[in-house]
Design a protein around this motif. Structure first.
Motif, PDB file in Angstrom:
ATOM      1  N   ASN A 183       0.705  -1.126   0.018  1.00 58.81           N
ATOM      2  CA  ASN A 183       0.039   0.005  -0.066  1.00 58.81           C
ATOM      3  C   ASN A 183       0.907   1.278  -0.005  1.00 58.81           C
ATOM      4  O   ASN A 183       2.099   1.185   0.318  1.00 58.81           O
ATOM      5  CB  ASN A 183      -0.839   0.065   1.214  1.00 58.81           C
ATOM      6  CG  ASN A 183      -1.912  -1.251   1.098  1.00 58.81           C
ATOM      7  OD1 ASN A 183      -2.404  -1.602   0.175  1.00 58.81           O
ATOM      8  ND2 ASN A 183      -2.172  -1.600   2.397  1.00 58.81           N
ATOM      9  N   THR A 196       3.119  -0.550   3.860  1.00 63.57           N
ATOM     10  CA  THR A 196       2.606   0.405   3.428  1.00 63.57           C
ATOM     11  C   THR A 196       3.929   1.582   3.178  1.00 63.57           C
ATOM     12  O   THR A 196       4.645   1.742   4.163  1.00 63.57           O
ATOM     13  CB  THR A 196       1.637   1.283   4.536  1.00 63.57           C
ATOM     14  OG1 THR A 196       0.409   0.476   4.613  1.00 63.57           O
ATOM     15  CG2 THR A 196       1.077   2.735   4.065  1.00 63.57           C
ATOM     16  N   THR A 216       0.843   1.778  -7.132  1.00 62.47           N
ATOM     17  CA  THR A 216       0.706   0.589  -6.637  1.00 62.47           C
ATOM     18  C   THR A 216       0.596  -0.759  -7.577  1.00 62.47           C
ATOM     19  O   THR A 216       0.061  -0.365  -8.556  1.00 62.47           O
ATOM     20  CB  THR A 216      -0.143   0.407  -5.527  1.00 62.47           C
ATOM     21  OG1 THR A 216      -1.560   0.412  -5.966  1.00 62.47           O
ATOM     22  CG2 THR A 216       0.164   1.459  -4.395  1.00 62.47           C
ATOM     23  N   SER A 221      -4.159  -3.467  -3.616  1.00 64.49           N
ATOM     24  CA  SER A 221      -3.354  -2.632  -2.988  1.00 64.49           C
ATOM     25  C   SER A 221      -4.477  -1.181  -2.855  1.00 64.49           C
ATOM     26  O   SER A 221      -5.405  -1.102  -3.450  1.00 64.49           O
ATOM     27  CB  SER A 221      -2.281  -2.219  -3.842  1.00 64.49           C
ATOM     28  OG  SER A 221      -2.648  -1.844  -4.972  1.00 64.49           O
ATOM     29  N   LYS A 222      -3.715  -0.175  -2.017  1.00 67.01           N
ATOM     30  CA  LYS A 222      -4.673   1.085  -1.643  1.00 67.01           C
ATOM     31  C   LYS A 222      -3.378   2.026  -1.387  1.00 67.01           C
ATOM     32  O   LYS A 222      -2.383   1.900  -1.206  1.00 67.01           O
ATOM     33  CB  LYS A 222      -5.108   0.853  -0.039  1.00 67.01           C
ATOM     34  CG  LYS A 222      -6.218  -0.308   0.144  1.00 67.01           C
ATOM     35  CD  LYS A 222      -6.492  -0.352   1.585  1.00 67.01           C
ATOM     36  CE  LYS A 222      -7.591  -1.560   1.618  1.00 67.01           C
ATOM     37  NZ  LYS A 222      -8.126  -1.403   3.174  1.00 67.01           N
ATOM     38  N   SER A 280      -3.508   3.675  -8.592  1.00 65.49           N
ATOM     39  CA  SER A 280      -3.525   2.320  -7.740  1.00 65.49           C
ATOM     40  C   SER A 280      -4.182   1.493  -8.457  1.00 65.49           C
ATOM     41  O   SER A 280      -5.089   1.444  -9.290  1.00 65.49           O
ATOM     42  CB  SER A 280      -4.555   2.744  -6.571  1.00 65.49           C
ATOM     43  OG  SER A 280      -4.663   1.667  -5.719  1.00 65.49           O
TER      44      SER A 280
END
Length: 289
Positions: A183, A196, A216, A221-222, A280
């Motif tokens: 992330n 992260t 990402t 994923s974030k 993302s």
């Protein structure tokens, strides 16, 4: 270049004793281990690729050139420098080495990738330096030609702690492309969650880049801009430029560019615009301030 299928290759000082301009190595699945510094001629190239381990324990320098390192499991040891930065050349009459030095005013390109997402991400040791800064050429006519920053691309990143990444230029900064296996959070407070990659607000103003492309790579994923605690966040990319020091005209060709010029952030009215793009593979959230 050559392809050596599934062979382990250790690069030591004997291989590079006589110098070269271009080096290309693909082992297929065997490990590549760099145990001796690699320095190419200006505007040269170094390309190393393997589906296995790529372990870099020594500096790789190609002034104004191209450096590409790709492995299934890629590791850079502590304090390693990967540099495609340009050179300082001074052709002023009477200065040592005038009219003999190579010219490489523009920063080159650096690409470092980890391909296997199950290996924990690109491992960058403490004190690692990755740079594609500009060089400069002071001609015999007294005119200074300052170059622009090059490009840096890092794939499989999970942390940039204690790592310096830059592409400073005189008139134009370079570009930075980051791809993380986990992330990503930009701005806000440093998250405690593992997996992260956190980029502080200050990150977007200290490397000399005028273009950021950050993404990402995994479907789940974030990307979070800001943080869930509601901390005030401003992502404001700014591009410091190189400004020459007072005694640069007396410095000989080959002098470290850190002595020739220093980064300086121009006033708002004089600063060129910079851009940042987030992407993302999963979700993207812009938090409320």
């Amino acid at each position: 270049g050559s392809v050596l299928a599934n062979a382990d290759i250790v690069l030591d000082h004997k291989l590079f004793a006589h110098g070269f301009s271009n080096f290309n190595l693909n082992t297929g699945g065997g490990a590549i281990v760099v145990d001796a510094a690699i320095h190419t001629a200006p505007k040269g190239s170094v390309s190393m690729a393997t589906a296995g381990q790529a372990i870099v324990n020594a500096d790789i320098v190609s002034p104004g050139g191209t450096i590409s390192i790709s492995g299934g499991d890629t590791k850079l040891a502590d304090h390693v420098m990967i540099s495609a930065s340009g050179l300082y050349t001074n052709d002023t009459t009477g200065v040592s080495n005038a009219m003999t030095g190579a010219v490489a005013v523009n920063g080159g390109s650096v690409s470092i990738a980890e391909k296997d997402t199950d290996k924990g991400g690109l491992s960058l040791g403490n004190g690692v330096v990755i740079e594609a800064n500009a060089g400069a050429w002071l001609g015999a006519d007294g005119k200074l030609n300052g170059g622009h920053g090059g490009s840096v691309a890092l794939s499989g990143v999970f942390s940039l702690d204690q790592v310096k990444v830059s592409a400073f230029g005189f008139s134009q900064g370079g570009s930075l492309a980051l791809s993380t296996i986990g992330n990503l959070q930009a701005g806000g407070q440093n998250p405690t969650a593992s997996g992260t990659l956190w980029l502080s607000e200050a990150f977007f103003g200290k490397g000399g880049f005028n273009n950021y492309a950050i993404e990402t790579s995994q479907p789940d994923s974030k990307v979070l801009i800001g943080d869930t605690a509601g901390s005030s966040t401003e992502i404001h990319p700014q591009t410091p430029v190189l400004a020459v020091t007072s005694g640069y005209r007396t410095l000989a060709s080959g002098t470290d560019m850190a002595e020739v010029a220093k980064p300086l952030l121009p006033a708002d009215a004089l600063r060129k615009p910079a851009s940042v793009k987030f992407k993302s593979a999963g979700s993207l959230t812009v938090a409320e301030n």
